[in-house]
Design a protein around this motif. Structure first.
Motif, mmCIF file in Angstrom:
data_model
loop_
_atom_site.group_PDB
_atom_site.id
_atom_site.type_symbol
_atom_site.label_atom_id
_atom_site.label_comp_id
_atom_site.label_asym_id
_atom_site.label_seq_id
_atom_site.Cartn_x
_atom_site.Cartn_y
_atom_site.Cartn_z
ATOM 1 N N GLY A 150 0.778 -1.118 0.000
ATOM 2 C CA GLY A 150 0.127 0.056 0.054
ATOM 3 C C GLY A 150 1.029 1.201 -0.038
ATOM 4 N N SER B 275 1.342 3.544 2.213
ATOM 5 C CA SER B 275 2.112 3.997 3.190
ATOM 6 C C SER B 275 3.464 2.780 3.405
ATOM 7 N N MET C 142 -3.135 -3.753 3.220
ATOM 8 C CA MET C 142 -3.932 -4.700 4.183
ATOM 9 C C MET C 142 -4.623 -3.538 5.256
ATOM 10 N N GLY C 143 -4.468 -2.349 5.019
ATOM 11 C CA GLY C 143 -5.058 -1.385 5.901
ATOM 12 C C GLY C 143 -4.257 -1.103 7.289
ATOM 13 N N ALA C 144 -3.085 -1.638 7.383
ATOM 14 C CA ALA C 144 -2.451 -1.535 8.622
ATOM 15 C C ALA C 144 -1.322 -0.326 8.535
ATOM 16 N N CYS C 145 -1.849 0.782 7.804
ATOM 17 C CA CYS C 145 -0.927 1.805 7.573
ATOM 18 C C CYS C 145 0.129 2.349 8.622
ATOM 19 N N SER C 146 -0.585 2.456 9.588
ATOM 20 C CA SER C 146 0.123 3.198 10.737
ATOM 21 C C SER C 146 1.227 2.029 11.322
ATOM 22 N N GLN C 147 1.325 0.855 11.178
ATOM 23 C CA GLN C 147 2.156 0.053 11.363
ATOM 24 C C GLN C 147 3.353 -0.418 10.280
#
Lengths: 649, 154
Positions: B78, B80, B118-123
């Motif tokens: 993604g 991020s 996967m939508g875990a952009c802050s990690q």
């Protein structure tokens, strides 16, 4: 809870809360309600944020650790899994509420830290360093010396309307939603308003679609309502597939009943008895939550046949997408629901006239739908009071990238971009400089710092080439290469182009080739390619204009956006890549040549060991050297050198 | 295999074309991948030509036509993750697993897939191996993870 107790609560909530239009309660009802809402608790309650992002950060392990803690210490406590509060950088999050005390939030509640945190709370001693804030609860005593959640910089400027329950209530328990006035709007609407009236109310509120061109939702609904057909469909588009956008997932996972209620009202308003939710296939957890919510809504009689004895039938079916970016476009989504390849078709006819299986169909995205219940509950005037005139309501964003805080936010329209970047996200982390804000992912645009005073709104964003439908907001710092980012987006779009129309299918491929040429390793280039690279910039602009003007659907029309916007604001970076063959951010690996500063190198040998290509030579305690021919420019040595002896040009 | 397909097909009305995607999804969820036999079975049930079905299945990223490796690596690519260096990770993965993205190793032990987000952009950057998530991955951490799987005796 005994089953008779559950039935009692259900009847209490339906009779006293859902069927009470005024929202004003007598003392006894209010007291029972406070208990159901957990504003007043008789035993400790521990909440764990179990949205997808929380689960990835290890919330399930935290859950088990808390369970074990309660069991070992023989504490009679309640463990509730909630959705995501939105502050993703703080995951996994745990809230604790002791009887008579306010609810407090802890960040980074990993399984190892849980015991310490809970010990501190249960002994009423000093709070753990990870406590970030407490909730406002008028009925209970506050924790001294702890800020309120709504005063934290991340939340202070937000205007949470559709996200007001996410992270706070249990998404798996319909009672939690009902106790906060849920399904009252549906009850009121179905029994008191004609579909025409509902369309009128929504139109008066000024709500405009959040997923696409910003067409007024009420007007769109009227079109479908007035289309003569015995069968109509409502589709809730939950196929959020922009990389970097996950705000709708947070909403679905945290407050699914709000979406279900919104769908039911929308279906009633257009005269549809059947509605679909088209959810992205990757959202496994969201799917599970949604299935539970639909099941509960059916059990409570809010969905199905003859709801509230009104003679209205509404059924909602879930369909999973199959991993195609294009299916976010409404006609492609409809094709996919019909079991075909998800390719878009020409408009008109609009789906509101001829959509799914040839019947009038309304496609609304999750965010638009989630606004409906509160509009009908509080009236159009209330909704108009949020935001600015012509741009009413709020907008949710997923804020990621190099900001200090990231997560899901909701702001009133009219908020400035700079407020989001500097206040909510807390600026750029590690003291770096802000380069741009990328809005909308692959079909979005880059906004330079000079344009950050722009207000969030349909027209104001359009002026800078963006759109309100863009939900992913990514903060870029000085280490980001705009050319490399454009290339990344182009790769994505090229892969996801459905192939139906030529400008998009072939054009994106050619644009990608140009960008690849621009970032190719100088040594690997022959004379012909050098000429191509020089022509690249003019060709990029021409191609972009053709793709934008001649593509069939929104995906193609927006495909050149990242390139056009970065060319507009960061043209000098392209020129540097093309003519000087340097990448100032150092992200384009092929354009980097690494050198070792012999004065700074201590001969620690770390780079030599880490180099995957064995391109570094040198003996211990002697300066090392990089063999240029072997170096691939991966930068691992650069990252691992503790003495800043490695530099690139 | 036949039994699985006919069991799933019996849940869907025949000749209803819109059932195609849910049918394929359900079969893939149980079987792991699609084969020619499966497609021709579905074709008979829905009264659709096999090539049409193949056209649909090949269009969507979700469907795959070969079994996955025992350790399935999914790399998030993604925006991020891209900013935080997932391209370098992809190179490392391909080098150490000795397969290209989208392929399975010859012994069937590893497979590698690049996922849009996967939508875990802050990690970011994140990878997933079967059902286990690894967040904030660095190239060194990645090497350790790969080595731990390579050393695993089966």
């Amino acid at each position: 809870m005994t089953s008779s107790g559950a039935i009692q609560i259900k009847e209490f909530l339906i009779e006293k809360v859902v069927k009470n239009y005024s929202g004003l309660f007598d003392k006894a009802t209010a007291s029972t309600l406070a208990q159901i809402k957990r504003e007043k608790v008789s035993r400790p309650v521990i909440y764990i944020g179990m949205g997808t992002c929380g689960l990835i950060a290890g919330a399930d392990k935290t859950f088990k650790a808390v369970e074990k803690y309660l069991h070992e210490k023989k504490i009679d406590g309640e463990l509730v899994s909630v959705g995501c509060l939105g502050l993703c950088t703080a995951e996994p999050m745990m809230d604790v509420q002791l009887p008579g005390k306010t609810r407090i939030s802890f960040q980074h509640a990993t399984e190892e830290k849980v015991e310490d945190m809970l010990n501190a709370v249960f002994h009423h001693t000093l709070l753990h360093e990870n406590a970030i804030g407490q909730y406002r609860m008028p009925l209970t005593e506050e924790w001294p010396g702890l800020t309120y959640i709504d005063q934290l910089p991340f939340f202070a400027l937000q205007r949470r309307n559709i996200l007001r329950n996410t992270g706070i209530i249990s998404p798996l328990d319909i009672n939690d939603y009902l106790a906060r006035g849920g399904y009252r709007s549906l009850f009121k609407t179905v029994l008191n308003y004609t579909p025409e009236k509902v369309c009128e109310i929504v139109d008066q509120s000024g709500l405009r679609g959040r997923g696409g061109g910003g067409y007024p939702t009420g007007k769109k609904w009227s079109m479908a309502l007035n289309a003569g057909s015995d069968q109509k469909y409502l589709i809730c588009n939950a196929d959020e597939s922009d990389p970097g956008a996950f705000m709708e997932r947070a909403l679905l996972e945290g407050d699914p009943h709000r979406v279900v209620e919104g769908i039911a009202i929308a279906a009633y308003a257009i005269g549809a008895s059947k509605a679909y939710i088209y959810i992205r296939s990757e959202y496994n957890h969201g799917l599970l939550v949604l299935q539970t919510a639909l099941q509960q809504a059916r059990e409570y009689g809010f969905l199905g046949e003859n709801i509230f004895g009104s003679g209205v039938n509404i059924s909602i079916l879930i369909r999973q997408g199959a991993g195609a970016f294009i299916c976010g476009e409404e006609t492609a989504l409809i094709a996919s629901l019909e079991g075909k390849r998800g390719t878009p078709s020409e408009k008109p006819p609009y789906p509101a006239e001829k959509g799914l299986f040839g019947h009038p169909t309304i496609v609304n995205n999750v965010e638009t739908i989630a606004n409906i219940p509160s509009i009908l509950e509080n009236g159009p005037a209330w909704f108009k009071s949020i935001g600015t005139s012509g741009n009413t309501g709020t907008k949710i964003y997923s804020l990621t990238g190099k900001g200090k805080y990231s997560g899901v936010i909701e702001i009133a329209l009219g908020t400035k971009l700079s407020d989001i970047v500097y206040s909510i996200a807390g600026g750029v982390k590690n003291g770096k400089k802000l380069k741009a804000v990328q809005l909308g992912g692959p079909s979005g645009v880059c906004i330079p710092p000079s344009q950050l005073e722009t207000e969030i709104g349909f027209e104001s964003l359009q002026e800078i080439g963006a759109s309100l439908s863009f939900g992913g907001m990514i903060i870029l710092d000085e280490d980001t290469c705009m050319v490399n980012l454009s290339k990344y987006f182009m790769e994505f779009l090229q892969k996801e182009s459905c192939g139906k129309c030529i400008p998009c299918r072939e054009g994106t491929k050619r644009m990608l080739e140009i960008l690849e040429g621009v970032t190719r390793r100088p040594k690997e280039e022959n004379s012909h390619e050098t000429l191509e690279r020089f022509k690249g910039m003019v060709q990029l602009e021409n191609l972009a204009a053709v793709i934008r003007d001649t593509s069939l659907c929104g995906l193609g029309k927006n495909a050149p956006n990242p390139v056009l916007s970065s060319l507009k604001w960061f043209r000098e970076e392209y020129e540097e890549h093309i003519f000087d063959r340097i990448c100032r951010a150092g992200e384009c690996h092929n354009l980097r040549t690494f050198y070792i500063d012999v004065d700074l190198c201590t001969g620690c040998n770390v780079c030599h060991k880490k180099c995957p290509e064995n391109a570094i030579i040198g003996s211990v305690k002697m300066p090392h050297f990089i063999i240029e021919q072997k170096c691939t420019g991966c930068g691992i040595c650069f990252d691992s050198c503790k003495f800043s002896a490695i530099f690139f040009k | 295999m036949d039994e699985l397909v006919s069991r799933i097909l019996s849940k869907y009305p025949p000749d209803k074309k819109e059932g195609l995607l849910p049918i394929l999804q359900e079969i893939q969820a149980e079987n792991g991948f699609l084969t020619e036999e499966i497609l021709s079975g579905v074709s008979g049930h829905l009264n659709l030509p096999v090539n049409k079905i193949y056209g649909v299945a090949a269009f969507y990223n979700q469907f795959c036509f070969h079994p996955r490796g025992r350790y399935h690596f999914q790399l998030c690519h993604g925006t991020s993750c891209h900013l935080f260096g997932s391209s370098t990770l992809l190179g490392e993965l391909e080098k150490h697993l000795k397969i290209k993205a989208g392929n399975v190793s010859r012994d069937g032990k590893f497979s590698l897939e690049v996922v849009a987000c996967m939508g875990a952009c802050s990690q970011a950057p994140v990878i997933r191996v079967n059902e286990t998530w690894h967040t904030h991955i660095t190239p060194e951490a990645l090497c350790k993870i790969i080595r731990s799987f390579k050393d695993k005796k089966e």
